[in-house]
Design a protein around this motif. Sequence first.
Motif, short mmCIF file in Angstrom:
data_model
loop_
_atom_site.label_atom_id
_atom_site.label_comp_id
_atom_site.label_asym_id
_atom_site.label_seq_id
_atom_site.Cartn_x
_atom_site.Cartn_y
_atom_site.Cartn_z
N THR A 263 40.84 -11.25 8.78
CA THR A 263 41.90 -10.88 7.84
C THR A 263 41.50 -11.05 6.38
O THR A 263 42.20 -10.58 5.49
N GLY A 264 40.41 -11.74 6.12
CA GLY A 264 39.99 -11.99 4.74
C GLY A 264 40.70 -13.14 4.08
O GLY A 264 40.61 -13.31 2.86
N SER A 265 41.41 -13.97 4.84
CA SER A 265 42.14 -15.10 4.27
C SER A 265 41.18 -16.24 3.96
O SER A 265 40.26 -16.53 4.73
N VAL A 266 41.39 -16.87 2.81
CA VAL A 266 40.59 -18.02 2.37
C VAL A 266 41.55 -19.14 2.01
O VAL A 266 42.42 -18.96 1.15
N VAL A 267 41.43 -20.29 2.69
CA VAL A 267 42.31 -21.44 2.44
C VAL A 267 41.43 -22.66 2.22
O VAL A 267 40.49 -22.90 2.98
N MET A 268 41.73 -23.42 1.16
CA MET A 268 40.97 -24.63 0.86
C MET A 268 41.94 -25.76 0.53
O MET A 268 43.04 -25.52 0.04
N ASN A 269 41.50 -26.99 0.81
CA ASN A 269 42.36 -28.13 0.51
C ASN A 269 42.01 -28.70 -0.86
O ASN A 269 41.10 -28.24 -1.55
N GLN A 270 42.77 -29.74 -1.25
CA GLN A 270 42.65 -30.24 -2.62
C GLN A 270 41.37 -31.03 -2.87
O GLN A 270 41.05 -31.36 -4.02
N ALA A 271 40.62 -31.34 -1.81
CA ALA A 271 39.39 -32.11 -1.99
C ALA A 271 38.18 -31.24 -2.30
O ALA A 271 37.09 -31.75 -2.54
N LEU B 297 25.98 -10.90 -14.16
CA LEU B 297 25.86 -12.31 -13.82
C LEU B 297 27.01 -13.08 -14.48
O LEU B 297 27.23 -13.00 -15.69
N GLN B 298 27.78 -13.78 -13.65
CA GLN B 298 28.93 -14.54 -14.12
C GLN B 298 28.67 -16.03 -13.91
O GLN B 298 28.13 -16.45 -12.88
N VAL B 299 29.08 -16.83 -14.88
CA VAL B 299 28.93 -18.28 -14.80
C VAL B 299 30.23 -18.88 -14.27
O VAL B 299 31.30 -18.65 -14.84
N VAL B 300 30.14 -19.62 -13.18
CA VAL B 300 31.29 -20.30 -12.60
C VAL B 300 31.19 -21.77 -12.95
O VAL B 300 30.24 -22.45 -12.53
N ARG B 301 32.15 -22.26 -13.73
CA ARG B 301 32.14 -23.64 -14.15
C ARG B 301 32.64 -24.54 -13.03
O ARG B 301 33.57 -24.20 -12.31
N GLY B 302 32.02 -25.70 -12.93
CA GLY B 302 32.44 -26.67 -11.94
C GLY B 302 33.83 -27.21 -12.26
O GLY B 302 34.24 -27.26 -13.42
N GLY B 303 34.55 -27.64 -11.23
CA GLY B 303 35.91 -28.14 -11.40
C GLY B 303 36.11 -29.44 -10.67
O GLY B 303 35.52 -29.68 -9.61
N ALA B 304 36.92 -30.31 -11.27
CA ALA B 304 37.24 -31.60 -10.66
C ALA B 304 38.59 -31.59 -9.97
O ALA B 304 39.03 -32.61 -9.46
N SER B 305 39.29 -30.44 -9.98
CA SER B 305 40.58 -30.33 -9.31
C SER B 305 40.65 -28.97 -8.65
O SER B 305 39.88 -28.06 -8.96
N LEU B 306 41.62 -28.83 -7.75
CA LEU B 306 41.76 -27.56 -7.04
C LEU B 306 42.11 -26.43 -8.00
O LEU B 306 41.62 -25.31 -7.85
N ALA B 307 42.94 -26.71 -9.00
CA ALA B 307 43.30 -25.67 -9.97
C ALA B 307 42.08 -25.17 -10.73
O ALA B 307 41.93 -23.97 -10.98
N GLU B 308 41.18 -26.09 -11.09
CA GLU B 308 39.97 -25.69 -11.81
C GLU B 308 39.03 -24.90 -10.91
O GLU B 308 38.34 -23.99 -11.37
N VAL B 309 38.98 -25.26 -9.63
CA VAL B 309 38.15 -24.51 -8.70
C VAL B 309 38.65 -23.08 -8.58
O VAL B 309 37.88 -22.11 -8.63
N ILE B 310 39.97 -22.93 -8.44
CA ILE B 310 40.54 -21.58 -8.32
C ILE B 310 40.31 -20.79 -9.60
O ILE B 310 39.98 -19.59 -9.56
N LYS B 311 40.46 -21.45 -10.75
CA LYS B 311 40.24 -20.77 -12.02
C LYS B 311 38.80 -20.30 -12.14
O LYS B 311 38.52 -19.19 -12.61
N GLY B 312 37.86 -21.13 -11.70
CA GLY B 312 36.45 -20.74 -11.77
C GLY B 312 36.12 -19.59 -10.85
O GLY B 312 35.36 -18.69 -11.21
N LEU B 313 36.71 -19.56 -9.65
CA LEU B 313 36.44 -18.47 -8.72
C LEU B 313 37.10 -17.18 -9.18
O LEU B 313 36.58 -16.08 -8.94
N ASN B 314 38.25 -17.30 -9.85
CA ASN B 314 38.93 -16.09 -10.31
C ASN B 314 38.17 -15.38 -11.43
O ASN B 314 38.38 -14.20 -11.68
N THR B 315 37.28 -16.10 -12.12
CA THR B 315 36.50 -15.46 -13.17
C THR B 315 35.55 -14.40 -12.62
O THR B 315 35.09 -13.53 -13.36
N LEU B 316 35.26 -14.49 -11.33
CA LEU B 316 34.37 -13.50 -10.72
C LEU B 316 35.07 -12.16 -10.55
O LEU B 316 34.40 -11.13 -10.45
#
Length: 385
Positions: free
Chosen positions: A280-288, A339-358
């Motif tokens: 289905t293309g679903s992607v689910v990740m937890n807060q860790a 080429l896109q730079v994905v910044r590292g994140g220390a929280s789930l919100a930052e991880v999602i923000k970094g992946l959305n830049t792609l």
Amino acid sequence: MMKTLPLALLQRLQKIQAAVTTAFRLCLLVLAVSGLPSHAERLKDLASIQGVRDNPLIGYGLMVGLDGSGDQTMQTPFTTQSLNNMLGQLGITVPPGTNMQLKNVAAVMVTATLPPFARPGQSIDITVSSMGNAKSLRGGTLLMTPLKGADGQVYALAQGNMVVGGAGASANGSQVKVNQLVSGRIPSGAIVERAVASPLGGDGTFMVELNTTDFGTVQKAVDAINLNLGAGTAKALDARVIQVNAPVRPEDRVSFLARIENIDVAPAQAVAKVVINARTGSVVMNQAVRILDCAVAHGNLTVVINTDPVISQPNLLAGGSTVLTQRSQIELNQAGAALQVVRGGASLAEVIKGLNTLGANPQDLLSILQAMKAVGALRAELEII
């Protein structure tokens, strides 16, 4: 010689003492609440008691009273065989070789769940599903069907009128159907005939099983039980099972388990995990989940093939024949490969923000996450279901 205080002064001192006592108790309550874990959950939501479990039941039966929508007996001979056996038990003999063209009978499978501590005479819900080619089970009546467990013993008897949540109509080859017509439920459609033995704490101990395996959570659960019920009450056998000493008197065991189930436990943080459903293309990740700085280039490859028919016709005096050929044009496009730079994140919100830049869609994200895991930029367990 002691002096007696005036009555008004004595009443005022008593009010002051009561106010100080109330304030002191409120302070203790605030300290106790602040010391509790912020995400504590009841132990009953994190674990279960070993032996307290459901048991599946299954049976084969016949449903009658259908309005011409039953099995086609020429294609489902087991329906006719079952009907002959039932009629024989009721004292009716069908002559051999009789070809019964039935329309109002259907062979069905009956399933149910026997809850823990069920006693004979208790009613349970059942689910009825067609196993032949019946068009609809609406309006049918399930005949007495024994429900057996995994050991082959009969634990319940099912019978009753079924509720079907669907509707349908057909005429001249056209058909309209809403929801499912060949399965349904019968509330309280089975009566328990045999109980399953559940020796609760018969050997002097209870086994509490966590729903997930985690050393940190099981240790916190043991500490919480010993804090509320006394030191030495519980001990961890492994990362999932906790052994709890049962009360000596059997009549005290129910209240004892009720206290255990309502103990608050703060579960340990789960392992970082990303679950991908490739269908289905679903992607689910937890807060860790965490990611490290990385550079990603992901482009979409598009191939377009256009084929047009071309007719080759000779001159009138050439004596040839007309030939039909195909002319194809192939285009290959590759877009979005910067080429896109994905910044590292220390929280789930930052991880999602970094992946959305792609700017990738969920299907593209499947490949990106797998590649990030391969280079070590994704700090999480990757599970594909």
